[in-house]
Each structure stands twice: as C-alpha cells, then as structure tokens.
Write a protein that holds these residues in place. Structure first.
Motif, PDB file in Angstrom:
ATOM      1  N   GLU A   1      -0.401  -1.548   9.879  1.00 46.84           N
ATOM      2  CA  GLU A   1       0.207  -0.237  10.118  1.00 46.84           C
ATOM      3  C   GLU A   1      -0.860   0.811  10.430  1.00 46.84           C
ATOM      4  OE1 GLU A   1       3.691   0.411  10.042  1.00 46.84           O
ATOM      5  OE2 GLU A   1       3.561  -1.769  10.206  1.00 46.84           O
TER       6      GLU A   1
ATOM      7  N   MET B   1       0.924  -6.555   5.308  1.00 45.93           N
ATOM      8  CA  MET B   1       0.446  -7.218   6.520  1.00 45.93           C
ATOM      9  C   MET B   1      -0.791  -6.529   7.095  1.00 45.93           C
ATOM     10  SD  MET B   1       2.472  -9.747   6.787  1.00 45.93           S
ATOM     11  CE  MET B   1       2.194 -10.331   8.455  1.00 45.93           C
TER      12      MET B   1
ATOM     13  N   LEU C   1       6.093  -4.625   2.343  1.00 45.29           N
ATOM     14  CA  LEU C   1       5.766  -5.831   3.083  1.00 45.29           C
ATOM     15  C   LEU C   1       4.990  -5.504   4.350  1.00 45.29           C
ATOM     16  CD1 LEU C   1       6.066  -8.886   3.302  1.00 45.29           C
ATOM     17  CD2 LEU C   1       8.241  -8.525   4.504  1.00 45.29           C
ATOM     18  N   ARG C   2       5.407  -4.433   5.050  1.00 49.99           N
ATOM     19  CA  ARG C   2       4.677  -4.042   6.264  1.00 49.99           C
ATOM     20  C   ARG C   2       3.238  -3.662   5.924  1.00 49.99           C
ATOM     21  NH1 ARG C   2       9.406  -1.166   7.292  1.00 49.99           N
ATOM     22  NH2 ARG C   2       8.355   0.833   6.972  1.00 49.99           N
ATOM     23  N   TYR C   3       3.055  -2.897   4.849  1.00 45.31           N
ATOM     24  CA  TYR C   3       1.705  -2.508   4.472  1.00 45.31           C
ATOM     25  C   TYR C   3       0.880  -3.715   4.039  1.00 45.31           C
ATOM     26  CZ  TYR C   3       3.149   2.387   4.655  1.00 45.31           C
ATOM     27  OH  TYR C   3       3.592   3.614   5.071  1.00 45.31           O
TER      28      TYR C   3
ATOM     29  N   GLY D   1      10.711  -3.353   2.096  1.00 43.24           N
ATOM     30  CA  GLY D   1      10.372  -3.493   3.507  1.00 43.24           C
ATOM     31  C   GLY D   1       9.065  -2.800   3.859  1.00 43.24           C
ATOM     32  N   ARG D   2       8.904  -1.577   3.385  1.00 40.55           N
ATOM     33  CA  ARG D   2       7.663  -0.851   3.670  1.00 40.55           C
ATOM     34  C   ARG D   2       6.471  -1.521   3.002  1.00 40.55           C
ATOM     35  NH1 ARG D   2       7.923   5.383   2.556  1.00 40.55           N
ATOM     36  NH2 ARG D   2       5.898   5.259   3.586  1.00 40.55           N
TER      37      ARG D   2
END
Length: 413
Positions: free
Chosen positions: A73, A70, A66-68, A63-64
């Motif tokens: 963040e 994008m 994937l966020r990074y 999850g982390r």
C-alpha cells in the motif's frame, strides 16, 4: 550560565514551550545539537490541524489489515526485518484503537486541538509571520464515488464538534483547485485549519521572536544532562548551562535522555518522507490536498509542491528508502500534473508516537524539576504552541487550562 528553565529541543514543540515560559517572565535557554526547526518540524505538510478531532487510530477491519500485511500500500509501509522489533508496540496501538479507547483518546486530545489555531495565531502575530500562513483550510480528496460517500458521511458525523467544512462534488472541487484532473470524484474541504507554506521558516521565526525577547539558543548535547541537588546542568559549546527546571522536548530523541534516568515510555517512530516538485506552468495547489486512499498530501510550499508520505515503520536510523515516495508520486501524477523533482534526494523525518495516541506532558515523577513534553505524533506543528502553554502552566504552578492527567507519564508505569 544560569537560567530559570532549560528547554531541550529546538523543534516546534521546544521553541513553543520556551516562548510560553518566557511569557511568564522566566529566563529560558534552548539547547539543541542543531539549528531551530531543522528536525522533524521542517518536513511536514504544514497543517495546523484544527479539524483532526479524532486521533489517527490503528486500522481495525480485517480487509485493511490484510492489505497492509501484504506491504504494497502507498500509505503504510514496513521493513520486514524491523517488524519483530515493533510488533509489541503495534499490538498496544491496535488495542488502544478500539471504540472505547478511541473515545477516551478523543476526549483527552480535544482541549488541545480546539486551542491549536488561536495559540499559533498569537505567536504568528507577535513574530510578524503572517505571510507564511494561509486561512484557506485543506481538502481531503476521494478518487471514487463510494469512497467519497463514505468520507462525506464521516465528515457529517463530526457535526457535534462544531467544525466548518464543505462537501464537494467533482465540479465544486475543481472550481477550488483548477489544477486537479478529472480523475477525482469529490472531497471534503475543512475550513477551520490553517496551513503553513514553510514550516521550517515558521519555527525559525518563532525562535527569532524568542531571542528578541532575551532568550538564549545554544548548541549542546542533551545527553549530558546531570543534576546536583536541585539544579540541572547541560554541557554546551558555550559552556555549562544550568537551571532549576528542565523541559524535555526532543521528540523522537527524547528516549536518549529519559531512559538513562530510569523511565520506560513506549515511544515509537513513524518515519515519513517529503520531496518538492516544480509547479507546471504556474499551476500550484491553492491549499494542501490529501489523497485519503493514498495517504499522501500535496501541499503548496515556497519551495514548490511538497509531496509528503504516510507512515513507514523501519529502524529510526536506517537509510532513506524511496519505495513509499515512488508509490505516492505515481498516484499523485494521476491527479495533478507535477513537474520534475527539485531535490535529488527526499527528506526523511521521524514522528514520535505513543500507542494511546496522546503525548506525554507533565512532570517526571522521580526527578523534581524535570518536565516532559514529547510524543506529539503527526501533530507536532499543530500542537506545539498549545502544549507549550500547558507545560508553562505546570512549571510555574499556574492553574492549567485543561486537566493534564491524560498526558501524564505515570499512565505507563
């Protein structure tokens, strides 16, 4: 000009090494293109981080990651065009961040982290810089209850390291830091670390102590380093300086010296920014405040409230990009009433990082008299004096206070 040892680099790592060598009755000369403390040592959050017993690892959760990926963040940002150039290094960092390798890195770094405060204390006392240093520790902030519960569980899991910390709910946190808004859920107050209100001034004060002890600081280009027999030479504005031993402590610029000598060290740069803001109506944080989710720190400095950002992956020499700073500032203003920025442009620094989260400290295996002391990542200010002690032990043949093997450059051969 002949000396016993040349130290290449006038940041916190180089100046600290020079002081430790000088304390062993060696004649030492520091060589740098710039004034002491004007590089990356100038622009950090001012933490002497005794509580960072676990190195900063690469995120492992999907999850982390994937966020990074994008790239939106506030704590980590990358330039898409730069990503192919650093992808191999990031993979090595990710691989070294698994549970087994992280335990190995933690064990390797612990002897350095445990001594960081006492080594600074000794230099601060000798240099009479007590006014720059606070013993109030620093606080990790959490903005929601679930994150707070997880963060406090992680803190309790460190009980075995003998750290002093307090778990704070929202009321206790605002009692310590009245300037915080009611958007915080609580935090962890780490009491062991000390903090510095002007890191650049601290390095300059250490440099002045070195000069009062008879040391020399000269302007010169470390890339002119050559060897003739057993003697090393560097060209400076004041003429040629030479010595039997040379300590390379140029942080992110160290590769400019070791690569021409044939060494291949996976040194990468994590860029970071800071900007100072006015404290409204005299409301200044009493200690550095780290927004864990945002990855930034609000630190009380003599120049104002310093906002320091997390990590940016971009070409080391690329122009500053305000995106990450703007993201952090927008979140910070929901927690604290920052005034207007003091400077027109942010400061940009470069943290020298290695994928196994340990610095390089020790001899260059193919060049007698050349010593490495670089790669301190986020903890240059924290570890400068203690790694200076270790390199001084090694240069003088004294028994080192800890096994230097985990920091050897040979681990990359």
């Amino acid at each position: 000009m002949e000396f016993d040892t040349l130290v290449l680099g006038a940041g916190i790592v180089g100046v600290s090494a020079a002081l430790q060598l000088q304390a062993r009755d060696l004649g030492v000369c520091i060589v740098d293109r710039d004034e002491p403390g004007s590089g990356t040592s100038f622009g950090n959050a001012g933490l002497i981080e005794r509580s960072s017993v676990i190195p900063y690892a690469f995120p492992r959760g999907f999850g982390r990651l994937l966020r990074y990926a994008m790239n939106g963040e506030p704590d980590v940002r990358y330039e898409p065009a730069f990503l192919p150039r650093i992808a191999g290094w990031l993979f090595r960092y990710w691989r070294n961040s698994n549970a087994q390798n992280l335990r190995k890195a933690t064990a390797a770094m612990l002897p350095l982290v445990e001594r960081c405060v006492e080594e600074h204390d000794a230099l601060v006392a000798r240099a009479q810089l007590e006014a720059l240093v606070s013993s109030r520790g620093w606080i990790e902030l959490y903005r929601d209850r679930d994150a707070l519960a997880a963060g406090q569980r992680e803190a309790r899991a460190l009980d075995g390291y003998g750290l002093d910390f307090d778990l704070l709910d929202a009321r206790a946190l605002r009692a310590l830091e009245p300037g915080l808004k009611d958007t915080v859920a609580g935090g962890v107050h780490w009491n062991d670390p000390k903090t510095v209100r002007d890191p650049g001034a601290l390095v300059r004060g250490y440099a002045a102590l070195f000069e009062r002890g008879g040391g020399r600081i000269v302007r010169g280009d470390a890339r002119t380093l050559t060897r003739d027999g057993s003697t090393w030479f560097v060209q400076t504005r004041e003429g040629t300086v030479c010595a039997k031993d040379v300590v390379l402590a140029l942080g992110a610029d160290s590769a400019e010296v070791y690569e021409p000598l044939g060494y291949r060290v996976p040194l990468a740069v994590k860029r970071g920014y800071h900007l100072h803001y006015r404290a409204p109506e005299g409301v200044m944080p009493q200690r550095p405040l780290c927004d864990v989710a945002g990855g930034y720190v609000l630190a009380p400095m003599n120049a104002g409230i310093r906002l320091t950002t997390g990590i940016e992956f971009a070409a080391p020499a690329a122009p500053a990009n305000r995106v990450q700073l703007q993201r952090a500032e927008a979140i910070a203003r929901t927690l604290f009433d920052l005034g207007e920025p003091i400077e027109a442009e942010p400061w940009l620094g470069r943290r020298p990082c290695l994928p196994d989260m340990c610095p390089v400290i020790g001899p260059a295996p193919h060049h007698p008299g050349l010593w490495f002391d670089f790669g301190h990542a986020h903890h240059g200010l924290t570890l400068g004096p203690v790694t200076g002690r270790l390199i001084a032990d090694l240069v003088t043949g004294a028994k080192p206070f800890t096994d230097p093997a985990p920091y050897s450059v040979a681990r990359f051969s």
